[in-house]
Structures are given as structure tokens and as C-alpha cells.
Design a protein around this motif. Structure first.
Motif, PDB file in Angstrom:
ATOM      1  N   ALA A   1     -24.377 -34.503  29.399  1.00 17.82           N
ATOM      2  CA  ALA A   1     -24.628 -33.146  29.894  1.00 17.82           C
ATOM      3  C   ALA A   1     -25.661 -33.164  31.021  1.00 17.82           C
ATOM      4  O   ALA A   1     -25.531 -32.431  32.008  1.00 17.82           O
ATOM      5  N   GLY A   2     -26.680 -33.988  30.882  1.00 16.92           N
ATOM      6  CA  GLY A   2     -27.701 -34.096  31.921  1.00 16.92           C
ATOM      7  C   GLY A   2     -27.150 -34.658  33.220  1.00 16.92           C
ATOM      8  O   GLY A   2     -27.438 -34.155  34.310  1.00 16.92           O
ATOM      9  N   ILE A   3     -26.329 -35.692  33.104  1.00 17.94           N
ATOM     10  CA  ILE A   3     -25.730 -36.292  34.298  1.00 17.94           C
ATOM     11  C   ILE A   3     -24.784 -35.300  34.975  1.00 17.94           C
ATOM     12  O   ILE A   3     -24.782 -35.175  36.202  1.00 17.94           O
ATOM     13  N   LEU A   4     -24.000 -34.565  34.183  1.00 20.03           N
ATOM     14  CA  LEU A   4     -23.121 -33.543  34.770  1.00 20.03           C
ATOM     15  C   LEU A   4     -23.927 -32.471  35.493  1.00 20.03           C
ATOM     16  O   LEU A   4     -23.545 -32.010  36.567  1.00 20.03           O
ATOM     17  N   SER A   5     -25.055 -32.080  34.918  1.00 20.53           N
ATOM     18  CA  SER A   5     -25.905 -31.080  35.558  1.00 20.53           C
ATOM     19  C   SER A   5     -26.491 -31.609  36.866  1.00 20.53           C
ATOM     20  O   SER A   5     -26.564 -30.886  37.863  1.00 20.53           O
ATOM     21  N   ILE A   6     -26.892 -32.869  36.857  1.00 18.32           N
ATOM     22  CA  ILE A   6     -27.406 -33.480  38.090  1.00 18.32           C
ATOM     23  C   ILE A   6     -26.313 -33.496  39.154  1.00 18.32           C
ATOM     24  O   ILE A   6     -26.560 -33.178  40.326  1.00 18.32           O
ATOM     25  N   LEU A   7     -25.096 -33.859  38.767  1.00 21.20           N
ATOM     26  CA  LEU A   7     -23.988 -33.874  39.729  1.00 21.20           C
ATOM     27  C   LEU A   7     -23.683 -32.479  40.257  1.00 21.20           C
ATOM     28  O   LEU A   7     -23.378 -32.315  41.449  1.00 21.20           O
ATOM     29  N   GLN A   8     -23.777 -31.454  39.385  1.00 14.43           N
ATOM     30  CA  GLN A   8     -23.594 -30.074  39.855  1.00 14.43           C
ATOM     31  C   GLN A   8     -24.653 -29.734  40.891  1.00 14.43           C
ATOM     32  O   GLN A   8     -24.356 -29.103  41.905  1.00 14.43           O
ATOM     33  N   GLY A   9     -25.885 -30.108  40.611  1.00 17.90           N
ATOM     34  CA  GLY A   9     -26.971 -29.821  41.544  1.00 17.90           C
ATOM     35  C   GLY A   9     -26.783 -30.503  42.876  1.00 17.90           C
ATOM     36  O   GLY A   9     -26.945 -29.888  43.938  1.00 17.90           O
ATOM     37  N   ILE A  10     -26.410 -31.773  42.839  1.00 19.49           N
ATOM     38  CA  ILE A  10     -26.187 -32.511  44.084  1.00 19.49           C
ATOM     39  C   ILE A  10     -25.030 -31.898  44.865  1.00 19.49           C
ATOM     40  O   ILE A  10     -25.104 -31.741  46.085  1.00 19.49           O
ATOM     41  N   SER A  11     -23.971 -31.527  44.158  1.00 20.93           N
ATOM     42  CA  SER A  11     -22.818 -30.903  44.812  1.00 20.93           C
ATOM     43  C   SER A  11     -23.215 -29.603  45.500  1.00 20.93           C
ATOM     44  O   SER A  11     -22.824 -29.342  46.634  1.00 20.93           O
ATOM     45  N   ALA A  12     -23.995 -28.788  44.819  1.00 18.54           N
ATOM     46  CA  ALA A  12     -24.408 -27.501  45.397  1.00 18.54           C
ATOM     47  C   ALA A  12     -25.364 -27.693  46.568  1.00 18.54           C
ATOM     48  O   ALA A  12     -25.322 -26.929  47.533  1.00 18.54           O
ATOM     49  N   LEU A  13     -26.216 -28.715  46.493  1.00  9.15           N
ATOM     50  CA  LEU A  13     -27.156 -28.955  47.582  1.00  9.15           C
ATOM     51  C   LEU A  13     -26.487 -29.614  48.785  1.00  9.15           C
ATOM     52  O   LEU A  13     -26.825 -29.315  49.930  1.00  9.15           O
ATOM     53  N   ALA A  14     -25.520 -30.480  48.546  1.00  9.14           N
ATOM     54  CA  ALA A  14     -24.918 -31.263  49.625  1.00  9.14           C
ATOM     55  C   ALA A  14     -23.928 -30.458  50.461  1.00  9.14           C
ATOM     56  O   ALA A  14     -23.948 -30.526  51.685  1.00  9.14           O
ATOM     57  N   LYS A  15     -23.047 -29.706  49.791  1.00 13.86           N
ATOM     58  CA  LYS A  15     -21.983 -29.011  50.522  1.00 13.86           C
ATOM     59  C   LYS A  15     -21.751 -27.643  49.905  1.00 13.86           C
ATOM     60  O   LYS A  15     -21.044 -27.530  48.919  1.00 13.86           O
ATOM     61  N   ASP A  16     -22.313 -26.629  50.505  1.00 15.21           N
ATOM     62  CA  ASP A  16     -22.118 -25.274  50.010  1.00 15.21           C
ATOM     63  C   ASP A  16     -20.668 -24.829  50.092  1.00 15.21           C
ATOM     64  O   ASP A  16     -20.204 -24.061  49.276  1.00 15.21           O
ATOM     65  N   GLU A  17     -19.931 -25.321  51.070  1.00 13.32           N
ATOM     66  CA  GLU A  17     -18.584 -24.823  51.269  1.00 13.32           C
ATOM     67  C   GLU A  17     -17.581 -25.321  50.226  1.00 13.32           C
ATOM     68  O   GLU A  17     -16.488 -24.798  50.148  1.00 13.32           O
ATOM     69  N   VAL A  18     -17.929 -26.303  49.401  1.00 13.36           N
ATOM     70  CA  VAL A  18     -16.985 -26.758  48.377  1.00 13.36           C
ATOM     71  C   VAL A  18     -17.021 -25.855  47.153  1.00 13.36           C
ATOM     72  O   VAL A  18     -16.196 -25.957  46.275  1.00 13.36           O
ATOM     73  N   LEU A  19     -17.978 -24.967  47.084  1.00 12.79           N
ATOM     74  CA  LEU A  19     -18.124 -24.070  45.949  1.00 12.79           C
ATOM     75  C   LEU A  19     -17.422 -22.747  46.217  1.00 12.79           C
ATOM     76  O   LEU A  19     -17.408 -22.255  47.333  1.00 12.79           O
TER      77      LEU A  19
END
Length: 134
Positions: free
Chosen positions: A28-46
Motif C-alpha cells: 500500500a505504501g509503495i502504491l501511494s508513493i507511485l501515485q504521488g510520483i505520477s501526480a507530480l510528474a505528469k498532471d495530464e495523465v490524470l
């Protein structure tokens, strides 16, 4: 089966349960970290709907998920080490993660649902394991 053998079996089951809860929490922690990185790296993929009540920028959500994920990973490592503080913190952080992912649903509904379900299992596993009853 002697009392000593029975006690050894119960100890093994308790150890597997605690390690299982720690691994689930770590996931769960790793998934949350990946969500955070995804949101920080590329806003347009969300994907987000218009006028969401709990609307933050995706950068804010990214930092929330990243920090929460790091704290969850630390608690998971504490669970693996057998620390009592980690059990309490793990339940608190898993509940907080459920809340955060509920608010994150409009952005990534399937991912959030998976993380919420994983956190429910973590809370169940951590709260039902009773090392003193063995």
C-alpha cells in the motif's frame, strides 16, 4: 501433539500473519508513493471531473500521496521488525490512506479502489493478530 509443538505452530502462524500484514502495508505504501510520483510528474495523465468538492491541484495530491506513502513504508518496516508502535501507526496510516484515496477517487477511480481495499485488509490483519494470545 505435545504442548510445545502446539505452541511452536501458533508462534509460526502469528509470525506469518504479522509478516503478511507488513507486506500488505508495504505494498500500500509503495502504491501511494507511485501515485504521488505520477501526480507530480505528469498532471495530464490524470483525469478529473469538473467542480469536485475536495479539489486540490494534482501537485498537492502528489505530495500528499508521496508523504503518506513514505510514512506507510516506514510503518511497514517497523511491523516487519515487530515493533508495537508500528502496529498502532499502521492502523492509523491505513485509515488515513483510505480517506485520502476516497478523496482521490475522481482522479483515479480504479487505482484508488484497489488501494482502499488493500488498506482494509491491512487494518483487518494488523488488528486481528494477537501476539499475547499465543
Amino acid at each position: 501433539m505435545s504442548a510445545t509443538d502446539e505452541h511452536s505452530v501458533k508462534q509460526a502462524v502469528a509470525a506469518v500473519t504479522s509478516i503478511g500484514a507488513a507486506v500488505l502495508l508495504l505494498s500500500a505504501g509503495i502504491l501511494s508513493i507511485l501515485q504521488g510520483i505520477s501526480a507530480l510528474a505528469k498532471d495530464e495523465v490524470l483525469v478529473s471531473g469538473p467542480n469536485y468538492t475536495y479539489e486540490f491541484s494534482t501537485t498537492s495530491w502528489g505530495w500528499i500521496h508521496l508523504v503518506l506513502g513514505i510514512l506507510i513504508v516506514i510503518a511497514a518496516v517497523g511491523l516487519i521488525a515487530g515493533a508495537m508502535w508500528a502496529r498502532v501507526i499502521a492502523v492509523f496510516l491505513a485509515a488515513l490512506s483510505i480517506l485520502v484515496n476516497f478523496l482521490w477517487l475522481p482522479y483515479y477511480p480504479w487505482w484508488s479502489t484497489v488501494v482502499i481495499a488493500l488498506n482494509v485488509v491491512v487494518i483487518w490483519a494488523v488488528t486481528t493478530w494477537r501476539p499475547g494470545r499465543i
